[in-house]
Design an enzyme around this catalytic site. Structure first.
Site, PDB file in Angstrom:
ATOM      1  N   ASP A  46      48.169  44.855  39.141  1.00 35.25           N
ATOM      2  CA  ASP A  46      48.085  46.250  39.561  1.00 35.25           C
ATOM      3  C   ASP A  46      48.843  47.226  38.650  1.00 35.25           C
ATOM      4  O   ASP A  46      48.594  48.416  38.686  1.00 35.25           O
ATOM      5  CB  ASP A  46      48.580  46.424  41.005  1.00 35.25           C
ATOM      6  CG  ASP A  46      50.014  45.950  41.200  1.00 35.25           C
ATOM      7  OD1 ASP A  46      50.657  45.549  40.213  1.00 35.25           O
ATOM      8  OD2 ASP A  46      50.495  45.991  42.350  1.00 35.25           O
ATOM      9  N   TYR A 267      56.197  41.209  46.200  1.00 35.47           N
ATOM     10  CA  TYR A 267      56.369  39.887  45.585  1.00 35.47           C
ATOM     11  C   TYR A 267      57.558  39.262  46.302  1.00 35.47           C
ATOM     12  O   TYR A 267      58.645  39.864  46.329  1.00 35.47           O
ATOM     13  CB  TYR A 267      56.680  40.008  44.095  1.00 35.47           C
ATOM     14  CG  TYR A 267      55.516  40.504  43.270  1.00 35.47           C
ATOM     15  CD1 TYR A 267      54.525  39.634  42.843  1.00 35.47           C
ATOM     16  CD2 TYR A 267      55.407  41.842  42.920  1.00 35.47           C
ATOM     17  CE1 TYR A 267      53.454  40.085  42.085  1.00 35.47           C
ATOM     18  CE2 TYR A 267      54.343  42.302  42.167  1.00 35.47           C
ATOM     19  CZ  TYR A 267      53.369  41.419  41.748  1.00 35.47           C
ATOM     20  OH  TYR A 267      52.313  41.871  41.003  1.00 35.47           O
ATOM     21  N   PRO A 341      53.642  37.034  37.479  1.00 40.04           N
ATOM     22  CA  PRO A 341      53.045  38.370  37.509  1.00 40.04           C
ATOM     23  C   PRO A 341      54.005  39.528  37.763  1.00 40.04           C
ATOM     24  O   PRO A 341      53.622  40.678  37.578  1.00 40.04           O
ATOM     25  CB  PRO A 341      52.017  38.275  38.642  1.00 40.04           C
ATOM     26  CG  PRO A 341      52.340  37.085  39.425  1.00 40.04           C
ATOM     27  CD  PRO A 341      53.276  36.230  38.656  1.00 40.04           C
TER      28      PRO A 341
HETATM   29  P1  FAD Z   1      41.227  36.774  34.228  1.00 40.33           P
HETATM   30  O1  FAD Z   1      41.555  38.026  34.938  1.00 40.33           O
HETATM   31  O2  FAD Z   1      41.646  35.502  34.868  1.00 40.33           O
HETATM   32  O3  FAD Z   1      39.658  36.779  34.032  1.00 40.33           O
HETATM   33  C1  FAD Z   1      38.962  35.640  33.611  1.00 40.33           C
HETATM   34  C2  FAD Z   1      37.505  35.811  33.965  1.00 40.33           C
HETATM   35  O4  FAD Z   1      36.810  34.710  33.421  1.00 40.33           O
HETATM   36  C3  FAD Z   1      37.246  35.789  35.467  1.00 40.33           C
HETATM   37  O5  FAD Z   1      36.389  36.844  35.825  1.00 40.33           O
HETATM   38  C4  FAD Z   1      36.622  34.436  35.711  1.00 40.33           C
HETATM   39  O6  FAD Z   1      35.686  34.445  36.793  1.00 40.33           O
HETATM   40  C5  FAD Z   1      35.949  34.173  34.388  1.00 40.33           C
HETATM   41  N1  FAD Z   1      35.777  32.751  34.087  1.00 40.33           N
HETATM   42  C6  FAD Z   1      36.676  31.761  34.218  1.00 40.33           C
HETATM   43  N2  FAD Z   1      36.162  30.601  33.807  1.00 40.33           N
HETATM   44  C7  FAD Z   1      34.914  30.869  33.395  1.00 40.33           C
HETATM   45  C8  FAD Z   1      33.884  30.072  32.864  1.00 40.33           C
HETATM   46  N3  FAD Z   1      34.027  28.756  32.650  1.00 40.33           N
HETATM   47  N4  FAD Z   1      32.702  30.671  32.563  1.00 40.33           N
HETATM   48  C9  FAD Z   1      32.513  32.008  32.761  1.00 40.33           C
HETATM   49  N5  FAD Z   1      33.475  32.798  33.264  1.00 40.33           N
HETATM   50  C10 FAD Z   1      34.659  32.240  33.569  1.00 40.33           C
HETATM   51  N6  FAD Z   1      49.189  40.562  36.429  1.00 40.33           N
HETATM   52  C11 FAD Z   1      49.857  41.706  36.474  1.00 40.33           C
HETATM   53  O7  FAD Z   1      49.979  42.361  35.410  1.00 40.33           O
HETATM   54  N7  FAD Z   1      50.392  42.155  37.660  1.00 40.33           N
HETATM   55  C12 FAD Z   1      50.210  41.464  38.846  1.00 40.33           C
HETATM   56  O8  FAD Z   1      50.676  41.871  39.875  1.00 40.33           O
HETATM   57  C13 FAD Z   1      49.490  40.260  38.833  1.00 40.33           C
HETATM   58  N8  FAD Z   1      49.267  39.521  39.960  1.00 40.33           N
HETATM   59  C14 FAD Z   1      48.525  38.366  39.894  1.00 40.33           C
HETATM   60  C15 FAD Z   1      48.283  37.602  41.030  1.00 40.33           C
HETATM   61  C16 FAD Z   1      47.515  36.426  40.961  1.00 40.33           C
HETATM   62  C17 FAD Z   1      47.281  35.592  42.156  1.00 40.33           C
HETATM   63  C18 FAD Z   1      46.968  36.042  39.729  1.00 40.33           C
HETATM   64  C19 FAD Z   1      46.118  34.798  39.642  1.00 40.33           C
HETATM   65  C20 FAD Z   1      47.211  36.784  38.592  1.00 40.33           C
HETATM   66  C21 FAD Z   1      47.995  37.953  38.652  1.00 40.33           C
HETATM   67  N9  FAD Z   1      48.273  38.727  37.523  1.00 40.33           N
HETATM   68  C22 FAD Z   1      48.985  39.839  37.575  1.00 40.33           C
HETATM   69  C23 FAD Z   1      47.810  38.305  36.232  1.00 40.33           C
HETATM   70  C24 FAD Z   1      46.591  39.077  35.812  1.00 40.33           C
HETATM   71  O9  FAD Z   1      45.659  39.085  36.853  1.00 40.33           O
HETATM   72  C25 FAD Z   1      46.061  38.381  34.592  1.00 40.33           C
HETATM   73  O10 FAD Z   1      47.058  38.320  33.595  1.00 40.33           O
HETATM   74  C26 FAD Z   1      44.860  39.124  34.030  1.00 40.33           C
HETATM   75  O11 FAD Z   1      43.857  39.221  34.995  1.00 40.33           O
HETATM   76  C27 FAD Z   1      44.365  38.378  32.810  1.00 40.33           C
HETATM   77  O12 FAD Z   1      43.141  38.871  32.432  1.00 40.33           O
HETATM   78  P2  FAD Z   1      42.083  37.922  31.721  1.00 40.33           P
HETATM   79  O13 FAD Z   1      40.893  38.763  31.548  1.00 40.33           O
HETATM   80  O14 FAD Z   1      42.718  37.289  30.556  1.00 40.33           O
HETATM   81  O15 FAD Z   1      41.804  36.733  32.752  1.00 40.33           O
END
Ligand code: FAD
Length: 632
Positions: A46, A267, A341
Site C-alpha cells: 500500500d 502490521y 513488507p
Molecule cells: P507480485 O505482486 O507477486 O505479482 C506477480 C504476478 O505474477 C501476480 O499477478 C501473479 O498472479 C503472477 N504469476 C505468478 N506466477 C505466475 C505464473 N507462473 N504465470 C503467470 N503469472 C504468474 N509490499 C509493500 O510495499 N507494502 C506492503 O504492505 C506489502 N504487503 C504485502 C502483504 C502480502 C501478504 C504479500 C504477499 C506481499 C506484500 N507486499 C507489500 C509486497 C508486495 O506486494 C510485492 O513486493 C509486490 O507486489 C511485488 O510486485 P511483483 O510484481 O514483483 O510481484
C-alpha cells in the site's frame, strides 16, 4: 504456428504492469500474461514512496494516486516507559523535508495496478489472464530474431478466489507451501507457442521463470511471523490517523498506517517459530491477528468489526543475484528479491526495477541501442535489491526485538528510531544512485563544479521554472516524460550577455550540424529533430532578455508533417506570476552568470553526465557511440 512478439511479460503485478506501461508507450510489440483469472482488489502492498510518484508522474498518472491515496504526514513512536506503560515518546515528519516535491502516499495495491493497467491500455496493451507458462527455451542461434520460445497454457479457473472474502488473505502469503499455493490454480486448456525477442519474469516470489533459469533465492528467515490486516478499527489509542510505530514491553510490536477510505493497515507481531518449523496456515485467522494486536496495545482497547483483508507472513530476506540469462530472459520485482513488507518497499522497488529495464528493452527491441545496455540492468538493480535487503534485515530485527525497559536487556528504542530516520531518504527511493557504467559517466571535481547539486547517477530532481513561450510555471522534471527519449538539459546561462549567447548558439549549431553529434548521427533522417534526443534549454536570464524567435532551431525544433514549431523546450529561471520559482539555478548549484553546462539525462530520468559547453559534442559522441546504433 508460433505467435511472435518483441517482449513477453510473465506476471501482471506491479513489476509486470510498470514494464507494460513502458513498452506500450514506446510502441514495442508486447504481450503480458498472468495465471490469475482476476486481479487483486484488496490488501497487499500500500505504500507509494516519493520516487515512485515521480515515476508515475512521468507516465501522467500521479494525479490519480494523489487524489485517491492518503498522504502520510507524521510518524509517532510509542514505547514503554520505565514502568512498562505505553507512551508516545516522539513525533517526526513521515517524509523528510526537501526529499521530493511529492509526499509518501498509501493506497491499496489493486488501485495502483488499475492506474498502470489504464496507462498500458491507452498504449494498446492489455493483460491476458488465466494464462500460465509451461516451458521456456532459448535458441543459441545468432540469426534468429525471436530466439525465446515459451509454451503457454490458457487456463480454465477451478475456483474463483473471492476478493470480498477476507479469508482470501493467505493468497500469495509466504507461509503457504508451493503445493498449497497451487491449489487455487486452474486446469489446462489449449496450448499456445509464443516466440519472443525478450522474456521478463515478473511472476513474484515463487517465480516460475526464475526456476526455469535454474536460479535460486538465497537468504534466511528470522523465524518470526507477523499478521497484517486492513480494518476500520475502534480504539481509544490517541493516534490512529498518523503512522504509529509501537513497541510494547512484553507483547511484541505493531505498525499502524492510516489508509484511504478510513481504513487502517495494521502490521502485528504474532509469534516465533523454531528453526525449521513450518507455520500452520490453516490455524491462522483474522481473530488471532486482532487478539495479538489487543495484547500489544493494552491498556488501550481495540475492536475491529470490519476487516477488509488480512494475511500472515514470515519475516525473511532473500536475493537472487542473477537477474538475466543471455540478455534474453530477465527477472524483475519479487522474482529476485523478497523481504518483509513493513518497510513499504516491495512494490516500490519492484516497479523501479522495471522502470530501469523498460526503456532499455524498448531501445534494443526497436534497434536503437545495442544489447550491451541490457547488462546495466543487473549491474544497477541487484545492488539496489542488496541495499533493500540489508535495510530490511536491520529494521525488521529491531522492530521484532523486545525493547530495553529501565535496566533490562533488549533493543534500544533510541537506536531503532535513529535507524528509522537514517533510512528515511533511502526508503523514499530518492537516494538511488547508479554507478559508472556503459551508460553512466564517472563524476569528477570539474563536473561537480559545473552543477554542484546535480549528482551523476542519481535521478534529475525537479525545480519550478517558467516556460518561455506561454509563461506557465512548470516543474522541469515534468518535461522528462517516459517516452524513451534521452534529454540534454542545457543550462544556457544569461542570454542578455552577448558572449554567453554566442557560446550557446555555437553549442547548438555544433550539436545540430557536426557529423559526430549524436543528435545528427542517431536521429533517423525523416524523424523529428527531438525524437531520439531532446534538448531542453534553461536560461538564467528572464524571458525578456531574448525573444523566443531568436533561439536557435535546435532549442525550438520544427516537428511533424507540417513542421510545427515546438513551444515547450525552452524555460527561464525567472519568478513566475503566481507560483514562485526563480531558484532553479541555485537549486541545481549552477552559477547563473557562469559558463553554463549540459546535463545528460537518461530516459529513466537518471543523470548520466554533466558537461561543459567546450568539447561537449565530442564527449557526447564518445558516450553515445558506445551503445547507440546508427539508423540506416
Ligand atoms: P507480485 O505482486 O507477486 O505479482 C506477480 C504476478 O505474477 C501476480 O499477478 C501473479 O498472479 C503472477 N504469476 C505468478 N506466477 C505466475 C505464473 N507462473 N504465470 C503467470 N503469472 C504468474 N509490499 C509493500 O510495499 N507494502 C506492503 O504492505 C506489502 N504487503 C504485502 C502483504 C502480502 C501478504 C504479500 C504477499 C506481499 C506484500 N507486499 C507489500 C509486497 C508486495 O506486494 C510485492 O513486493 C509486490 O507486489 C511485488 O510486485 P511483483 O510484481 O514483483 O510481484
Amino acid at each position: 504456428m508460433a505467435n511472435e512478439c518483441d517482449v513477453l511479460i510473465i506476471g501482471a503485478g506491479p513489476a509486470g504492469l510498470m514494464l507494460g506501461c513502458w513498452l506500450a508507450r514506446t510502441g514495442v510489440k508486447t504481450r503480458i500474461i498472468d495465471r490469475r483469472a482476476t486481479k487483486i482488489t484488496r490488501g497487499h502492498a500500500d505504500g507509494v514512496q516519493c520516487r515512485t510518484i515521480e515515476i508515475f508522474q512521468s507516465f501522467a498518472i500521479a494525479d490519480r494516486l494523489q487524489k485517491e491515496g492518503n498522504e502520510l504526514s507524521e510518524v509517532v513512536f510509542y514505547n514503554p516507559d520505565k514502568d512498562g506503560n505505553l507512551v508516545a515518546t516522539s513525533r517526526i515528519p513521515d517524509t523528510e523535508p526537501n526529499t521530493s516535491r511529492f509526499r509518501h502516499v498509501v493506497l491499496n495495491q489493486g488501485r495502483i495496478e488499475d492506474f498502470l493497467i489504464d496507462c498500458m491500455n491507452t498504449g494498446g496493451l492489455a493483460v491476458e489472464r488465466s494464462m500460465s507458462p509451461l516451458s521456456l527455451e532459448i535458441s543459441d542461434s545468432t540469426t534468429e530474431s525471436h530466439p525465446v520460445t515459451v509454451k503457454v497454457q490458457h487456463l480454465i479457473p477451478l475456483e474463483k478466489v473471492s476478493e470480498s472474502d477476507p479469508s482470501s488473505g493467505l493468497y500469495r502469503s509466504n507461509i503457504l507451501s508451493d503445493e498449497e499455493f497451487d491449489r487455487s490454480a486452474s486446469k489446462g486448456g489449449k496450448i499456445e507457442t509464443i516466440k519472443a525477442k525478450y522474456v521478463v519474469g515478473c511472476d513474484g516470489a515463487r517465480s516460475w521463470t526464475r526456476k526455469q533459469l535454474g536460479f535460486s533465492l538465497e537468504g534466511d528467515s528470522a523465524n518470526i511471523y507477523w499478521g497484517v490486516m486492513d480494518a476500520r478499527p475502534i480504539t481509544n489509542l490517541p493516534d490512529l490517523r498518523v503512522k504509529v510505530v509501537l513497541h510494547s514491553a512484553d507483547s511484541g510490536s505493531l505498525l499502524i498506517v492510516p489508509r484511504e477510505r478510513n481504513l487502517v493497515r495494521f502490521y502485528i507481531q504474532m509469534g516465533k517459530l523454531q528453526p525449521g518449523e513450518k507455520l500452520d496456515a490453516s490455524a491462522q485467522s483474522p481473530e488471532k491477528i486482532i487478539e495479538s494486536a489487543r495484547k500489544i496495545i493494552a491498556p488501550y482497547t481495540l475492536e475491529c468489526p470490519q476487516v477488509e483483508w488480512w494475511s500472515v507472513y514470515e519475516i525473511g530476506q532473500r536475493l537472487c543475484k542473477n537477474v538475466s540469462f543471455k540478455n534474453r530472459v530477465f527477472l524483475a520485482g519479487d522474482a529476485f528479491h523478497t523481504h518483509s513488507p513493513k518497510g513499504g518497499q516491495g512494490m516500490n522497488v519492484s516497479m523501479a526495477d522495471s522502470y530501469n529495464l523498460g526503456w532499455k528493452l524498448a531501445a534494443c527491441a526497436k534497434g536503437i541501442s545495442s544489447p550491451s545496455v541490457l547488462d546495466t540492468y543487473g549491474e544497477e538493480r541487484v545492488e539496489v535489491a542488496r541495499q533493500l535487503i540489508e535495510f530490511d534485515h536491520k529494521v525488521s530485527r529491531l522492530f521484532s526485538g523486545k525493547p530495553a525497559v529501565a535496566e533490562s536487556e533488549g533493543v534500544s528504542m533510541e537506536e531503532f528510531q535513529a535507524l528509522w530516520v537514517r533510512m528515511g531518504k533511502w526508503s523514499s527511493g530518492t537516494a538511488t544512485k547508479y554507478e559508472p557504467s556503459l551508460i553512466m559517466a564517472e563524476s569528477t571535481a570539474a563536473k561537480i563544479g559545473l552543477a554542484k547539486n546535480i549528482i551523476i547517477g542519481s535521478h534529475f530532481e525537479s525545480q519550478m521554472v517558467v516556460c518561455y513561450a506561454d509563461a506557465h510555471a512548470v516543474q522541469l522534471a515534468d518535461k522528462l516524460v517516459a517516452d524513451g527519449r534521452w534529454r540534454l538539459i542545457v543550462f544556457a546561462g544569461n542570454m542578455g550577455s552577448p558572449n554567453q549567447l554566442q557560446r550557446f548558439n555555437d553549442l547548438c549549431s555544433h550539436l545540430l550540424n557536426a557529423p559526430e553529434s549524436p543528435i545528427k548521427k542517431y536521429t533517423p533522417p525523416a524523424a523529428d529533430l527531438n525524437s531520439v534526443i531532446e534538448v531542453l534549454t534553461l536560461t538564467s536570464s528572464p524571458r525578456r532578455a531574448l525573444p523566443y524567435s531568436a533561439f536557435p532551431e535546435l532549442a525550438r525544433p520544427f516537428v511533424g508533417r507540417y513542421r510545427y514549431p515546438t513551444y515547450d523546450q525552452i524555460f527561464s529561471d525567472e519568478v513566475s506570476y503566481l507560483d514562485g520559482g526563480g531558484e532553479a539555478y541555485s537549486g541545481y548549484g549552477v552559477d547563473p552568470s557562469g559558463p553554463g553546462c549540459v546535463v545528460v539525462v537518461r530516459p529513466d530520468q537518471h543523470v548520466a553526465d554533466v558537461l561543459p559547453f567546450e568539447d561537449c559534442v565530442e564527449t557526447l559522441a564518445l558516450f553515445f557511440d558506445r551503445f547507440m546504433i546508427q539508423c540506416e
